[in-house]
Structure formats: structure tokens, C-alpha cells
Design a protein around this motif. Sequence first.
Motif, PDB file in Angstrom:
ATOM      1  N   TRP A   1       2.119   5.908  -3.221  1.00  0.00           N
ATOM      2  CA  TRP A   1       3.281   6.599  -2.651  1.00  0.00           C
ATOM      3  C   TRP A   1       3.124   6.771  -1.148  1.00  0.00           C
ATOM      4  CZ3 TRP A   1       3.770  11.368  -0.194  1.00  0.00           C
ATOM      5  CH2 TRP A   1       5.081  11.856  -0.042  1.00  0.00           C
ATOM      6  N   GLN A   2       1.926   7.132  -0.716  1.00  0.00           N
ATOM      7  CA  GLN A   2       1.696   7.302   0.708  1.00  0.00           C
ATOM      8  C   GLN A   2       1.799   5.968   1.456  1.00  0.00           C
ATOM      9  OE1 GLN A   2      -0.931  10.192   2.443  1.00  0.00           O
ATOM     10  NE2 GLN A   2      -1.853  10.629   0.451  1.00  0.00           N
ATOM     11  N   LYS A   3       1.228   4.936   0.870  1.00  0.00           N
ATOM     12  CA  LYS A   3       1.282   3.631   1.535  1.00  0.00           C
ATOM     13  C   LYS A   3       2.720   3.147   1.656  1.00  0.00           C
ATOM     14  CE  LYS A   3      -1.162  -0.706   1.895  1.00  0.00           C
ATOM     15  NZ  LYS A   3      -2.382  -1.435   1.498  1.00  0.00           N
ATOM     16  N   LYS A   4       3.495   3.334   0.616  1.00  0.00           N
ATOM     17  CA  LYS A   4       4.901   2.930   0.627  1.00  0.00           C
ATOM     18  C   LYS A   4       5.678   3.682   1.697  1.00  0.00           C
ATOM     19  CE  LYS A   4       9.036   2.718  -2.280  1.00  0.00           C
ATOM     20  NZ  LYS A   4       9.603   2.995  -3.626  1.00  0.00           N
ATOM     21  N   ASN A   5       5.364   4.960   1.891  1.00  0.00           N
ATOM     22  CA  ASN A   5       6.081   5.794   2.851  1.00  0.00           C
ATOM     23  C   ASN A   5       5.408   5.844   4.229  1.00  0.00           C
ATOM     24  OD1 ASN A   5       8.415   7.310   1.337  1.00  0.00           O
ATOM     25  ND2 ASN A   5       6.697   7.273  -0.078  1.00  0.00           N
ATOM     26  N   ARG A   6       4.360   5.036   4.388  1.00  0.00           N
ATOM     27  CA  ARG A   6       3.661   4.904   5.660  1.00  0.00           C
ATOM     28  C   ARG A   6       3.157   6.257   6.189  1.00  0.00           C
ATOM     29  NH1 ARG A   6       7.397   0.403   8.890  1.00  0.00           N
ATOM     30  NH2 ARG A   6       7.237  -1.220   7.292  1.00  0.00           N
ATOM     31  N   ILE A   7       2.544   6.998   5.311  1.00  0.00           N
ATOM     32  CA  ILE A   7       1.895   8.236   5.711  1.00  0.00           C
ATOM     33  C   ILE A   7       0.449   8.203   5.231  1.00  0.00           C
ATOM     34  CG2 ILE A   7       3.995   9.641   5.745  1.00  0.00           C
ATOM     35  CD1 ILE A   7       3.335  10.657   3.005  1.00  0.00           C
ATOM     36  N   SER A   8      -0.357   9.078   5.790  1.00  0.00           N
ATOM     37  CA  SER A   8      -1.770   9.093   5.428  1.00  0.00           C
ATOM     38  C   SER A   8      -2.279  10.527   5.450  1.00  0.00           C
ATOM     39  CB  SER A   8      -2.576   8.227   6.394  1.00  0.00           C
ATOM     40  OG  SER A   8      -3.941   8.199   6.031  1.00  0.00           O
TER      41      SER A   8
ATOM     42  N   ASN B   1      -5.132  -3.525  -2.915  1.00  0.00           N
ATOM     43  CA  ASN B   1      -4.810  -2.738  -1.733  1.00  0.00           C
ATOM     44  C   ASN B   1      -6.051  -2.040  -1.184  1.00  0.00           C
ATOM     45  OD1 ASN B   1      -1.586  -2.480  -1.453  1.00  0.00           O
ATOM     46  ND2 ASN B   1      -2.158  -2.613  -3.617  1.00  0.00           N
TER      47      ASN B   1
ATOM     48  N   PHE C   1      -7.355   1.251   1.255  1.00  0.00           N
ATOM     49  CA  PHE C   1      -6.868   2.563   1.690  1.00  0.00           C
ATOM     50  C   PHE C   1      -8.020   3.330   2.304  1.00  0.00           C
ATOM     51  CE2 PHE C   1      -8.023   2.671  -2.780  1.00  0.00           C
ATOM     52  CZ  PHE C   1      -8.883   3.757  -2.871  1.00  0.00           C
TER      53      PHE C   1
END
Length: 207
Positions: A130-137, A183, A185
Motif C-alpha cells: 500500500w505504501q509503495k503504491k501510494n509513494r509513501i514511506s 519488490n 523495500f
Amino acid sequence: MKNKFYTVWTGRQIGVFASWDECRLQVEGFPGARYKGFPTREAAESAFKSEPDFSSDNETKISWETLPEGTPKPDPNAIAVDAACSGNPGKMEYRGVYVATGTEVFKSPVFEGGTNNIGEFLAIVHCLAWQKKNRISLPIYSDSLNGQKWVSERLCRTKLVENEKNRYLFEVIRRAEKWLHENTFRVPIHKWRTEIWGEIPADFGRK
């Protein structure tokens, strides 16, 4: 006996509430919320009139913001994940919430024939994707060592046997494992320190 009434000492509104849904509206995301479930209204009302004792009660959430100076505290700019399972195996679900506010950011459907460990594993993977899809970390908190270990190994090491009832769940597990292998991360995954901070914010409250 299952809790049917909830006493809220600190929340948006205080008092005795006749369901978890009503109680949750008062305490979810409220800093320093203090509450507890009781089997009868009489017990809940009696407790409300007295000073609550939270020293050894893991059914009550205590805000980490009130901890003594120097005590480790969680990062509020993070996402906490947790799973719930009715039975073992049984109906399982998981979710993620933003630590600072308690806002739910994702929630799974209810899976048949699952286990809590599987839910904890899937919750972390879901949060990573979900974070990768929304470009947050953002850091992730989980109170499950097994879930964290399985994610680091990129393999769900459940002993549960696949069958007709849980077939869809195993399809989701295979997709999660595939995502982990395909992926990379760098999101830190931390252990939620329940013994210091109380229940993890993503807890479903079904104690």
C-alpha cells in the motif's frame, strides 16, 4: 463471559456504553483514552464511579504520551497493523491505522479458515504494498514477531493446511509471497512494545 458494556474514563465522551461500536467512537484515536469492557451494566457503572486501576489490565489502552520522561515512545508518524481471528483457525481479518490519529488506512475482507499469525503476516505485506503504491514511506509497527520474521524470510511459514474453505486465503498468501520476492523495500518494521505502550492502535478491541 463476553463483554457487553464499556466504561470510558477518558475519551470524547465519558460514561457507560452498551456496545463496543459506541465505545470505539469515544476512544479510537483519542490521546490518553482509558476504557474497559464489563459483562454487566452494574459492573460497568460501579467501575465508572471508582478510580480505574490500569497497572496490570491489558484490556485498557493507556496513551504513551503520559509516560515518564526518558521512556521510549513510538513514532506517531507511522502505521500500525494488527490482525484478529475468531477461532484457530477461524474468521480472520487485519487492518492498518495511522498511529498519530488512529485513522484506519486499510482493512482486509474477512477470510475463512485463517489464523492470527497469517493475518499478522498479510497485514505487514499489505502495508508495504500500500505504501509503495501510494509513494509513501512510513515506519510500520506490528506486535507479532512471527509476522515480522515471516516477512523478512519472504515466506509465510504457517502450518495450516490448505483446504476448500481457506483456498482463497492461500491464494492471497501466495500473492503476498510473490510481492515480497519481486519488490524491494526499505521501510523499517518495528515491534510494538505492548508492555510499555498498551495495545497497538490497530487492535480490533475484541478482548
